[in-house]
Design a protein around this motif. Structure first.
Motif, PDB file in Angstrom:
ATOM      1  N   LEU A 102       0.841  -1.213   0.005  1.00  0.00           N
ATOM      2  CA  LEU A 102      -0.075  -0.111   0.068  1.00  0.00           C
ATOM      3  C   LEU A 102       0.728   1.373  -0.108  1.00  0.00           C
ATOM      4  O   LEU A 102       0.483   2.233  -0.116  1.00  0.00           O
ATOM      5  CB  LEU A 102      -0.913  -0.172   1.048  1.00  0.00           C
ATOM      6  CG  LEU A 102      -1.820  -1.105   1.518  1.00  0.00           C
ATOM      7  CD1 LEU A 102      -2.923  -1.043   2.531  1.00  0.00           C
ATOM      8  CD2 LEU A 102      -2.613  -1.383   0.093  1.00  0.00           C
ATOM      9  N   ASP A 103       2.143   1.161  -0.067  1.00  0.00           N
ATOM     10  CA  ASP A 103       3.067   2.461   0.131  1.00  0.00           C
ATOM     11  C   ASP A 103       2.843   3.167  -1.015  1.00  0.00           C
ATOM     12  O   ASP A 103       3.153   4.303  -0.916  1.00  0.00           O
ATOM     13  CB  ASP A 103       4.278   2.043   0.237  1.00  0.00           C
ATOM     14  CG  ASP A 103       4.480   0.837   1.594  1.00  0.00           C
ATOM     15  OD1 ASP A 103       4.354   1.616   2.529  1.00  0.00           O
ATOM     16  OD2 ASP A 103       4.845  -0.311   1.261  1.00  0.00           O
ATOM     17  N   GLY A 104       2.683   2.838  -2.210  1.00  0.00           N
ATOM     18  CA  GLY A 104       2.402   3.540  -3.322  1.00  0.00           C
ATOM     19  C   GLY A 104       0.963   4.475  -3.437  1.00  0.00           C
ATOM     20  O   GLY A 104       1.206   5.657  -3.499  1.00  0.00           O
ATOM     21  N   LEU A 105       0.143   3.795  -2.824  1.00  0.00           N
ATOM     22  CA  LEU A 105      -1.245   4.467  -2.615  1.00  0.00           C
ATOM     23  C   LEU A 105      -0.954   5.739  -1.360  1.00  0.00           C
ATOM     24  O   LEU A 105      -1.288   6.879  -1.515  1.00  0.00           O
ATOM     25  CB  LEU A 105      -2.261   3.632  -1.877  1.00  0.00           C
ATOM     26  CG  LEU A 105      -3.080   2.964  -2.849  1.00  0.00           C
ATOM     27  CD1 LEU A 105      -3.941   1.699  -2.228  1.00  0.00           C
ATOM     28  CD2 LEU A 105      -3.916   3.813  -3.898  1.00  0.00           C
ATOM     29  N   VAL A 106      -0.029   5.139  -0.244  1.00  0.00           N
ATOM     30  CA  VAL A 106       0.293   6.269   0.539  1.00  0.00           C
ATOM     31  C   VAL A 106       1.089   7.518   0.079  1.00  0.00           C
ATOM     32  O   VAL A 106       0.579   8.660   0.375  1.00  0.00           O
ATOM     33  CB  VAL A 106       0.921   5.636   1.832  1.00  0.00           C
ATOM     34  CG1 VAL A 106       1.401   6.825   2.680  1.00  0.00           C
ATOM     35  CG2 VAL A 106       0.121   4.637   2.462  1.00  0.00           C
ATOM     36  N   LEU A 143      -7.006   6.302   6.452  1.00  0.00           N
ATOM     37  CA  LEU A 143      -7.527   4.797   6.377  1.00  0.00           C
ATOM     38  C   LEU A 143      -6.865   3.713   5.438  1.00  0.00           C
ATOM     39  O   LEU A 143      -7.295   2.795   5.352  1.00  0.00           O
ATOM     40  CB  LEU A 143      -9.075   4.593   5.823  1.00  0.00           C
ATOM     41  CG  LEU A 143     -10.196   5.530   6.960  1.00  0.00           C
ATOM     42  CD1 LEU A 143     -11.304   5.328   6.293  1.00  0.00           C
ATOM     43  CD2 LEU A 143     -10.110   4.836   8.315  1.00  0.00           C
ATOM     44  N   LEU A 144      -5.545   4.256   5.040  1.00  0.00           N
ATOM     45  CA  LEU A 144      -4.639   3.417   4.087  1.00  0.00           C
ATOM     46  C   LEU A 144      -3.710   2.666   5.070  1.00  0.00           C
ATOM     47  O   LEU A 144      -3.792   1.433   5.191  1.00  0.00           O
ATOM     48  CB  LEU A 144      -3.960   4.093   3.356  1.00  0.00           C
ATOM     49  CG  LEU A 144      -4.805   4.886   1.967  1.00  0.00           C
ATOM     50  CD1 LEU A 144      -3.818   5.580   1.109  1.00  0.00           C
ATOM     51  CD2 LEU A 144      -5.444   3.767   1.086  1.00  0.00           C
ATOM     52  N   LYS A 145      -2.959   3.337   6.088  1.00  0.00           N
ATOM     53  CA  LYS A 145      -1.972   2.801   6.814  1.00  0.00           C
ATOM     54  C   LYS A 145      -2.010   3.602   7.930  1.00  0.00           C
ATOM     55  O   LYS A 145      -2.308   4.851   7.771  1.00  0.00           O
ATOM     56  CB  LYS A 145      -0.626   2.485   6.028  1.00  0.00           C
ATOM     57  CG  LYS A 145      -0.551   1.315   4.946  1.00  0.00           C
ATOM     58  CD  LYS A 145       0.665   1.271   4.526  1.00  0.00           C
ATOM     59  CE  LYS A 145       1.793   0.705   5.566  1.00  0.00           C
ATOM     60  NZ  LYS A 145       2.992   0.535   4.999  1.00  0.00           N
ATOM     61  N   ASN A 146      -1.292   3.260   9.009  1.00  0.00           N
ATOM     62  CA  ASN A 146      -1.016   3.962  10.102  1.00  0.00           C
ATOM     63  C   ASN A 146      -0.278   5.414   9.797  1.00  0.00           C
ATOM     64  O   ASN A 146      -0.454   6.485  10.645  1.00  0.00           O
ATOM     65  CB  ASN A 146      -0.419   3.356  11.344  1.00  0.00           C
ATOM     66  CG  ASN A 146      -1.334   2.437  11.838  1.00  0.00           C
ATOM     67  OD1 ASN A 146      -2.448   2.400  12.048  1.00  0.00           O
ATOM     68  ND2 ASN A 146      -0.674   1.382  12.583  1.00  0.00           N
ATOM     69  N   GLU A 147       0.492   5.159   8.797  1.00  0.00           N
ATOM     70  CA  GLU A 147       1.257   6.534   8.449  1.00  0.00           C
ATOM     71  C   GLU A 147       0.432   7.699   7.971  1.00  0.00           C
ATOM     72  O   GLU A 147       0.951   8.814   8.128  1.00  0.00           O
ATOM     73  CB  GLU A 147       2.153   6.156   7.217  1.00  0.00           C
ATOM     74  CG  GLU A 147       3.563   5.221   7.650  1.00  0.00           C
ATOM     75  CD  GLU A 147       3.046   3.833   7.226  1.00  0.00           C
ATOM     76  OE1 GLU A 147       2.093   3.359   7.638  1.00  0.00           O
ATOM     77  OE2 GLU A 147       3.818   3.161   6.517  1.00  0.00           O
ATOM     78  N   GLY A 148      -0.904   7.254   7.554  1.00  0.00           N
ATOM     79  CA  GLY A 148      -1.553   8.499   7.149  1.00  0.00           C
ATOM     80  C   GLY A 148      -1.714   9.233   8.308  1.00  0.00           C
ATOM     81  O   GLY A 148      -1.909  10.676   7.910  1.00  0.00           O
ATOM     82  N   LEU A 149      -2.264   8.768   9.312  1.00  0.00           N
ATOM     83  CA  LEU A 149      -2.528   9.880  10.547  1.00  0.00           C
ATOM     84  C   LEU A 149      -1.417  10.721  10.735  1.00  0.00           C
ATOM     85  O   LEU A 149      -1.464  11.868  10.763  1.00  0.00           O
ATOM     86  CB  LEU A 149      -2.777   8.945  11.744  1.00  0.00           C
ATOM     87  CG  LEU A 149      -3.033   9.835  12.987  1.00  0.00           C
ATOM     88  CD1 LEU A 149      -4.050  10.974  12.857  1.00  0.00           C
ATOM     89  CD2 LEU A 149      -3.094   8.890  14.336  1.00  0.00           C
ATOM     90  N   MET A 293      10.548   6.650  -1.320  1.00  0.00           N
ATOM     91  CA  MET A 293       9.448   6.742  -2.530  1.00  0.00           C
ATOM     92  C   MET A 293       8.737   8.018  -1.961  1.00  0.00           C
ATOM     93  O   MET A 293       8.269   8.786  -3.204  1.00  0.00           O
ATOM     94  CB  MET A 293       8.821   5.559  -2.686  1.00  0.00           C
ATOM     95  CG  MET A 293       7.578   5.602  -3.680  1.00  0.00           C
ATOM     96  SD  MET A 293       6.676   3.974  -4.274  1.00  0.00           S
ATOM     97  CE  MET A 293       6.184   3.745  -2.593  1.00  0.00           C
ATOM     98  N   PRO A 294       7.698   7.949  -0.986  1.00  0.00           N
ATOM     99  CA  PRO A 294       7.123   9.008  -0.767  1.00  0.00           C
ATOM    100  C   PRO A 294       7.667  10.506  -0.814  1.00  0.00           C
ATOM    101  O   PRO A 294       7.033  11.365  -1.269  1.00  0.00           O
ATOM    102  CB  PRO A 294       6.485   8.851   0.595  1.00  0.00           C
ATOM    103  CG  PRO A 294       6.730   7.368   0.764  1.00  0.00           C
ATOM    104  CD  PRO A 294       7.924   7.028   0.058  1.00  0.00           C
ATOM    105  N   ILE A 295       8.754  10.565  -0.232  1.00  0.00           N
ATOM    106  CA  ILE A 295       9.700  11.984  -0.019  1.00  0.00           C
ATOM    107  C   ILE A 295       9.842  12.253  -1.588  1.00  0.00           C
ATOM    108  O   ILE A 295       9.720  13.310  -2.188  1.00  0.00           O
ATOM    109  CB  ILE A 295      10.832  11.857   0.919  1.00  0.00           C
ATOM    110  CG1 ILE A 295      10.325  11.472   2.273  1.00  0.00           C
ATOM    111  CG2 ILE A 295      11.535  13.189   0.883  1.00  0.00           C
ATOM    112  CD1 ILE A 295      11.548  11.425   3.190  1.00  0.00           C
ATOM    113  N   ALA A 296      10.603  11.382  -2.395  1.00  0.00           N
ATOM    114  CA  ALA A 296      10.979  11.710  -3.624  1.00  0.00           C
ATOM    115  C   ALA A 296       9.776  11.888  -4.583  1.00  0.00           C
ATOM    116  O   ALA A 296       9.911  12.916  -5.496  1.00  0.00           O
ATOM    117  CB  ALA A 296      11.710  10.424  -4.419  1.00  0.00           C
TER     118      ALA A 296
END
Length: 318
Positions: A102-106, A143-149, A293-296
């Motif tokens: 799910l990290d791409g979605l995040v 609601l994707l992963k805990n990182e979302g909060l 990936m998210p930061i890039a």
């Protein structure tokens, strides 16, 4: 392993049970049963709609969730620039579109939520439609992963800070705080998790001891530096962003993106410092998908956005 044992398994269990509440029995606790279940629920809905199950359906479900933000990009970038953005998105997100993680979605919802916050509240380009899209993106992100909060709280914090620094007397303050109501579905889920006595894997007993011992260990900093410096896509994205900054020199935008990216980086590293799993193994396993990936993607998006601003200024002067 994470894709199959966690997210795909959860989707299949929802398909079989026809309910998300079964996870409150904490069966197979290694799956991180405290995680939100929106992607797994959506993926299982694909199987329910088609009346059967296989390993392809949940991955198709995850892929479909990426469509709303990517469709929005058509209204953000000029046609040729949007084509470049989509190509870079495919390059950076890569197999995370379809591998069951799910990290791409995040990353996608992180970046587009950051853009909408900036565009609505710092650039003052408010519209009710954009605000509604922002609220929906925040609900999905949470609601994707805990990182979302964590990401939402970071974005909200910096929107308030930069609004204050820009001497706008915290304009649209009510709308900013209303955006936090997007967390209500997550709060309800966390309440169910709490009363079911399901704990977070990383924030277990001994977390503070892990943090103190690792902060004192010089090898901790060596590990972080070595893995970050080896992430070429992240380094390229930062360089790209710096180049476009010198074209436009929008200080607020640059500070906003830099602080959001750095705070997210420190937040993820903090979780690894607290976690009971081996620190180097954890960094190695999650660096690409959770950190780089998210930061890039964040820096790449706003580099293109800065370039587009520069083109608008040139055309306006002409």
């Amino acid at each position: 392993w994470d894709a199959w044992s966690t997210w795909l398994f959860k989707a299949k269990r929802i398909f079989v049970d026809q309910s998300i509440l079964g996870f409150l029995d904490n069966y197979a606790s290694f799956q991180n049963n405290d995680q939100p279940l929106l992607p797994a629920s959506f993926a299982s809905a694909v199987g329910i709609f088609l009346g059967k199950w296989n390993e392809i359906f949940p991955k198709v479900g995850f892929l479909l969730i990426t469509f709303p933000p990517l469709i929005l990009s058509v209204n953000i970038f000029y046609k040729h620039l949007n084509f470049i953005f989509i190509c870079l998105t495919i390059y950076l997100i890569n197999t995370f579109f379809v591998n069951g993680l799910l990290d791409g979605l995040v990353a996608i919802y992180f970046v587009f939520s950051a853009y909408l916050f900036y565009n609505i509240f710092i650039e003052n380009k408010f519209s009710w439609l954009k605000y509604l899209i922002l609220i929906n993106f925040l609900i999905i992100l949470s609601l994707l992963k805990n990182e979302g909060l964590v990401i939402i709280l970071i974005l909200f914090f910096y929107i308030l800070i930069f609004d204050f620094l820009d001497k706008k007397s915290l304009s649209k303050i009510r709308l900013k705080f209303l955006s936090l109501f997007s967390l209500l579905p997550l709060i309800y889920w966390k309440y169910l998790v709490h009363i079911s006595e399901i704990n977070n894997y990383h924030l277990s007993d001994g977390a503070l001891t892990n943090l103190i011992s690792r902060v004192k260990d010089i090898s901790t900093y060596q590990i972080i530096f070595e893995y970050l410096i080896g992430s070429y896509s992240l380094l390229f994205a930062i360089l790209f962003f710096v180049i476009t900054y010198f074209l436009v020199k929008k200080k607020i935008l640059t500070l906003y993106v830099s602080y959001v990216g750095l705070t997210y980086l420190f937040s993820v590293i903090l979780v690894h410092l607290l976690s009971k799993m081996d620190f180097e193994w954890g960094i190695a396993a999650t660096l690409t998908r959770v950190i780089s990936m998210p930061i890039a993607y964040l820096f790449t998006f706003f580099a293109l956005y800065q370039y587009q601003i520069n083109k608008k200024l040139i055309n306006h002067n002409d």
